[in-house]
Design a protein around this motif. Structure first.
Motif, mmCIF file in Angstrom:
data_model
loop_
_atom_site.group_PDB
_atom_site.id
_atom_site.type_symbol
_atom_site.label_atom_id
_atom_site.label_comp_id
_atom_site.label_asym_id
_atom_site.label_seq_id
_atom_site.Cartn_x
_atom_site.Cartn_y
_atom_site.Cartn_z
ATOM 1 N N ALA A 146 5.406 -5.829 4.848
ATOM 2 C CA ALA A 146 4.788 -4.599 4.332
ATOM 3 C C ALA A 146 5.609 -4.087 3.148
ATOM 4 C CB ALA A 146 4.737 -3.553 5.425
ATOM 5 N N ASP A 147 4.918 -3.433 2.224
ATOM 6 C CA ASP A 147 5.570 -2.908 1.021
ATOM 7 C C ASP A 147 4.816 -1.644 0.612
ATOM 8 O OD1 ASP A 147 7.125 -3.836 -1.769
ATOM 9 O OD2 ASP A 147 5.247 -2.764 -2.126
ATOM 10 N N THR A 148 5.563 -0.586 0.299
ATOM 11 C CA THR A 148 4.891 0.685 -0.010
ATOM 12 C C THR A 148 5.111 1.129 -1.457
ATOM 13 O OG1 THR A 148 6.801 1.839 0.875
ATOM 14 C CG2 THR A 148 4.942 1.551 2.366
ATOM 15 N N THR A 149 5.330 0.156 -2.324
ATOM 16 C CA THR A 149 5.532 0.455 -3.752
ATOM 17 C C THR A 149 4.302 1.125 -4.360
ATOM 18 O OG1 THR A 149 6.923 -1.500 -3.942
ATOM 19 C CG2 THR A 149 6.008 -0.642 -5.986
ATOM 20 N N ASP A 150 4.551 2.084 -5.246
ATOM 21 C CA ASP A 150 3.499 2.601 -6.128
ATOM 22 C C ASP A 150 3.337 1.556 -7.236
ATOM 23 O OD1 ASP A 150 2.099 3.772 -8.187
ATOM 24 O OD2 ASP A 150 3.344 5.577 -8.294
ATOM 25 N N VAL A 151 2.163 0.928 -7.305
ATOM 26 C CA VAL A 151 1.988 -0.205 -8.228
ATOM 27 C C VAL A 151 2.132 0.170 -9.694
ATOM 28 C CG1 VAL A 151 0.610 -1.689 -6.738
ATOM 29 C CG2 VAL A 151 -0.542 0.062 -8.114
ATOM 30 N N ALA A 152 1.987 1.461 -10.003
ATOM 31 C CA ALA A 152 2.099 1.886 -11.402
ATOM 32 C C ALA A 152 3.533 2.245 -11.788
ATOM 33 C CB ALA A 152 1.171 3.071 -11.669
ATOM 34 N N ASP A 153 4.458 2.076 -10.856
ATOM 35 C CA ASP A 153 5.870 2.323 -11.138
ATOM 36 C C ASP A 153 6.472 1.024 -11.699
ATOM 37 O OD1 ASP A 153 8.424 4.199 -10.041
ATOM 38 O OD2 ASP A 153 8.833 2.058 -10.249
ATOM 39 N N TRP A 154 6.956 1.083 -12.926
ATOM 40 C CA TRP A 154 7.369 -0.141 -13.650
ATOM 41 C C TRP A 154 8.436 -0.925 -12.885
ATOM 42 C CZ3 TRP A 154 5.097 -2.804 -17.232
ATOM 43 C CH2 TRP A 154 5.826 -3.745 -17.968
ATOM 44 N N GLU A 155 9.550 -0.225 -12.525
ATOM 45 C CA GLU A 155 10.632 -0.921 -11.810
ATOM 46 C C GLU A 155 10.184 -1.279 -10.396
ATOM 47 O OE1 GLU A 155 11.605 2.060 -13.442
ATOM 48 O OE2 GLU A 155 12.385 0.951 -15.174
ATOM 49 N N GLY A 156 9.359 -0.402 -9.807
ATOM 50 C CA GLY A 156 8.847 -0.683 -8.452
ATOM 51 C C GLY A 156 8.019 -1.957 -8.441
ATOM 52 N N GLN B 20 3.542 5.261 5.031
ATOM 53 C CA GLN B 20 3.944 3.864 5.230
ATOM 54 C C GLN B 20 3.044 3.120 6.207
ATOM 55 O OE1 GLN B 20 8.059 3.818 6.404
ATOM 56 N NE2 GLN B 20 8.728 4.483 4.380
ATOM 57 N N ALA B 21 2.275 3.887 7.009
ATOM 58 C CA ALA B 21 1.556 3.274 8.131
ATOM 59 C C ALA B 21 0.508 2.221 7.723
ATOM 60 C CB ALA B 21 0.926 4.366 9.000
ATOM 61 N N PRO B 22 -0.356 2.480 6.730
ATOM 62 C CA PRO B 22 -1.407 1.486 6.451
ATOM 63 C C PRO B 22 -0.860 0.089 6.125
ATOM 64 C CG PRO B 22 -1.927 3.558 5.367
ATOM 65 C CD PRO B 22 -0.546 3.701 5.920
ATOM 66 N N ALA B 23 0.137 -0.014 5.247
ATOM 67 C CA ALA B 23 0.698 -1.340 4.907
ATOM 68 C C ALA B 23 1.315 -1.978 6.136
ATOM 69 C CB ALA B 23 1.735 -1.192 3.799
ATOM 70 N N GLN B 24 2.055 -1.169 6.903
ATOM 71 C CA GLN B 24 2.736 -1.709 8.087
ATOM 72 C C GLN B 24 1.733 -2.223 9.121
ATOM 73 O OE1 GLN B 24 6.194 -2.020 8.092
ATOM 74 N NE2 GLN B 24 5.548 -3.409 9.728
ATOM 75 N N GLN B 25 0.653 -1.446 9.317
ATOM 76 C CA GLN B 25 -0.349 -1.851 10.323
ATOM 77 C C GLN B 25 -0.987 -3.184 9.969
ATOM 78 O OE1 GLN B 25 -2.932 1.544 10.444
ATOM 79 N NE2 GLN B 25 -1.518 2.724 11.728
ATOM 80 N N ASP C 65 0.858 -1.205 0.000
ATOM 81 C CA ASP C 65 0.000 0.000 0.000
ATOM 82 C C ASP C 65 0.883 1.240 0.000
ATOM 83 O OD1 ASP C 65 -3.279 0.357 0.877
ATOM 84 O OD2 ASP C 65 -1.998 2.129 0.728
ATOM 85 N N LEU C 66 0.639 2.103 -0.960
ATOM 86 C CA LEU C 66 1.370 3.364 -1.053
ATOM 87 C C LEU C 66 0.952 4.319 0.062
ATOM 88 C CD1 LEU C 66 3.211 5.298 -2.732
ATOM 89 C CD2 LEU C 66 1.210 5.798 -4.141
ATOM 90 N N GLY C 67 -0.244 4.137 0.564
ATOM 91 C CA GLY C 67 -0.724 5.005 1.640
ATOM 92 C C GLY C 67 -1.140 6.375 1.156
ATOM 93 N N SER C 68 -1.698 6.432 -0.045
ATOM 94 C CA SER C 68 -2.102 7.735 -0.590
ATOM 95 C C SER C 68 -3.508 8.109 -0.126
ATOM 96 C CB SER C 68 -2.038 7.703 -2.120
ATOM 97 O OG SER C 68 -2.903 6.734 -2.626
ATOM 98 N N ALA C 69 -3.868 9.359 -0.367
ATOM 99 C CA ALA C 69 -5.250 9.795 -0.134
ATOM 100 C C ALA C 69 -6.137 9.179 -1.204
ATOM 101 C CB ALA C 69 -5.318 11.323 -0.198
ATOM 102 N N SER C 70 -7.437 9.288 -1.036
ATOM 103 C CA SER C 70 -8.331 8.608 -1.983
ATOM 104 C C SER C 70 -8.258 9.202 -3.394
ATOM 105 C CB SER C 70 -9.770 8.627 -1.472
ATOM 106 O OG SER C 70 -10.154 9.955 -1.252
ATOM 107 N N ASP C 71 -7.657 10.414 -3.547
ATOM 108 C CA ASP C 71 -7.454 10.963 -4.894
ATOM 109 C C ASP C 71 -6.040 10.677 -5.413
ATOM 110 O OD1 ASP C 71 -5.876 12.621 -3.384
ATOM 111 O OD2 ASP C 71 -6.832 14.493 -4.008
ATOM 112 N N GLY C 72 -5.277 9.884 -4.658
ATOM 113 C CA GLY C 72 -3.945 9.487 -5.116
ATOM 114 C C GLY C 72 -2.830 10.400 -4.634
ATOM 115 N N MET C 73 -3.149 11.455 -3.876
ATOM 116 C CA MET C 73 -2.121 12.385 -3.419
ATOM 117 C C MET C 73 -1.445 11.843 -2.159
ATOM 118 S SD MET C 73 -2.298 14.736 -5.671
ATOM 119 C CE MET C 73 -1.435 16.177 -5.058
ATOM 120 N N GLY C 74 -0.135 12.112 -2.054
ATOM 121 C CA GLY C 74 0.585 11.796 -0.827
ATOM 122 C C GLY C 74 0.964 10.324 -0.713
#
Ligand SMILES: NC(=O)c1ccc[n+]([C@@H]2O[C@H](COP(=O)([O-])OP(=O)(O)OC[C@H]3O[C@@H](n4cnc5c(N)ncnc54)[C@H](O)[C@@H]3O)[C@@H](O)[C@H]2O)c1
Length: 299
Positions: free
Chosen positions: A68-78, A49-54, A37-46
């Motif tokens: 836990a993993d905080t990758t942005d799923v749309a990042d190719w290398e990520g 790390q907390a949500p994935a870790q929790q 989980d990237l932990g962004s707001a519902s519009d994708g901003m920000g």
């Protein structure tokens, strides 16, 4: 009963909402889970790390295994690193659940280029990128003679299947995901991978304020109803189900039957001949399915 004992699953967007419920239920059924989980707001901003870790902590607290993993799923290398992180942590990968998502609703006349691009990126590329890298991992396993019994479970939406107004960007992305899933199912069958998609209905922050719900509707909109289907689809029991799009909530599970060939008229190179022919097939075709009708089974 442990439906997913020792299976290794990645759940994207698992820090909140339905993804969190998937991760917890998979872990309860014996899966080892990479909680993305990237932990962004519902519009994708920000990002946070907390949500994935929790959620990873919650799984470990109940005796399960999670990272836990905080990758942005749309990042190719990520996305490639995320697939590798699950294999490094647990030795294999069996299940990829592409669930991360955001909203930027707007009528299309007012929609900005950024609102379009961001939604297409997070949903469509955010499904393709992890699937591409996971599929390459499974293809290699298959080629080296290791048995593969893997799953990809994607997330579409009623907005896409039934054309909700005010969500042209989101509906286009989610409809793309539905058809992507059907193509992927056909391409990956040869490696032992099934691919399905589902349209969830649940009360999460994305659906906050949609309208008032009766207590019965509230109950039917709990994420656990969807998590049960996802856990079953992730399990070895579902190996004969692929290339399907489900609707899922507490009201029941349906198979969304895809585009169908409707009535046919003879073709012509003269457009002046087409009026009665096209009016005739439109008249005899079934209407498009509407978003306004809730389908549910009475208990
Ligand atoms: N709730 C519903 O009724 C409903 C209906 C149709 C479709 N969906 C879809 O279900 C999925 C889950 O939605 P939800 O309702 O649980 O929402 P949610 O906001 O509660 O959870 C989505 C999670 O995805 C994460 N995320 C967003 N962008 C990300 C990115 N680039 N990389 C990694 N993580 C990212 C967010 O941080 C968030 O925790 C979404 O794809 C959504 O479009 C939900």
């Amino acid at each position: 009963m442990s439906l997913c004992k020792d299976r290794v699953a990645i759940v994207t967007g698992a820090g909140r909402g339905v993804g969190r419920a998937y991760a917890l239920m998979l872990a309860r059924h014996g899966a080892k889970v990479l909680v993305n989980d990237l932990g962004s707001a519902s519009d994708g901003m920000g990002a946070d790390q907390a949500p994935a870790q929790q959620v990873a902590d919650e799984i470990r607290a109940m005796g399960g295994e999670a990272v836990a993993d905080t990758t942005d799923v749309a990042d190719w290398e990520g996305a490639e690193r995320m697939i590798r992180a699950a294999v490094d942590a647990f030795g294999r990968l069996d299940v990829l659940i592409n669930n991360a998502g955001i909203l930027r609703d707007r009528m299309l006349v007012n929609m900005t280029e950024d609102e379009w691009d961001t939604i297409i990126r997070v949903h469509l590329k955010g499904t393709f990128a992890p699937t591409h890298h996971a599929a390459n991992y499974w293809r290699l396993q298959h080629k080296t003679g290791n048995p593969v019994d893997a799953r990809v479970i994607n997330t579409t939406s009623h907005s896409a299947l039934f054309a909700n107004i005010g969500q042209a960007n989101y509906a286009a992305a989610k409809a793309g995901i539905a058809t992507f899933s059907l193509v992927a199912a056909r391409e990956l069958q040869r490696y032992g991978v099934t691919v399905n998609a589902l349209a969830p209905r649940a009360n999460t922050r994305l659906t906050e304020g949609l309208r008032e719900w009766t207590p019965e509707e509230e109950e039917r909109r709990r994420p656990e109803w969807i998590a049960a289907l996802v856990t079953w689809l992730a399990s070895p029991e579902s190996r004969n189900v692929s290339g399907r799009v489900f609707e899922a909530w507490g009201g029941g599970y349906t198979v969304a039957e895809s585009w169908q060939h409707g009535p046919i008229a003879p073709a012509s190179k003269d457009p002046a001949e087409l009026g009665p022919r096209i009016s005739g097939i439109v008249k005899h075709a079934r209407s498009n399915a509407g978003i306004d009708r809730d389908v549910w089974l009475d208990p």
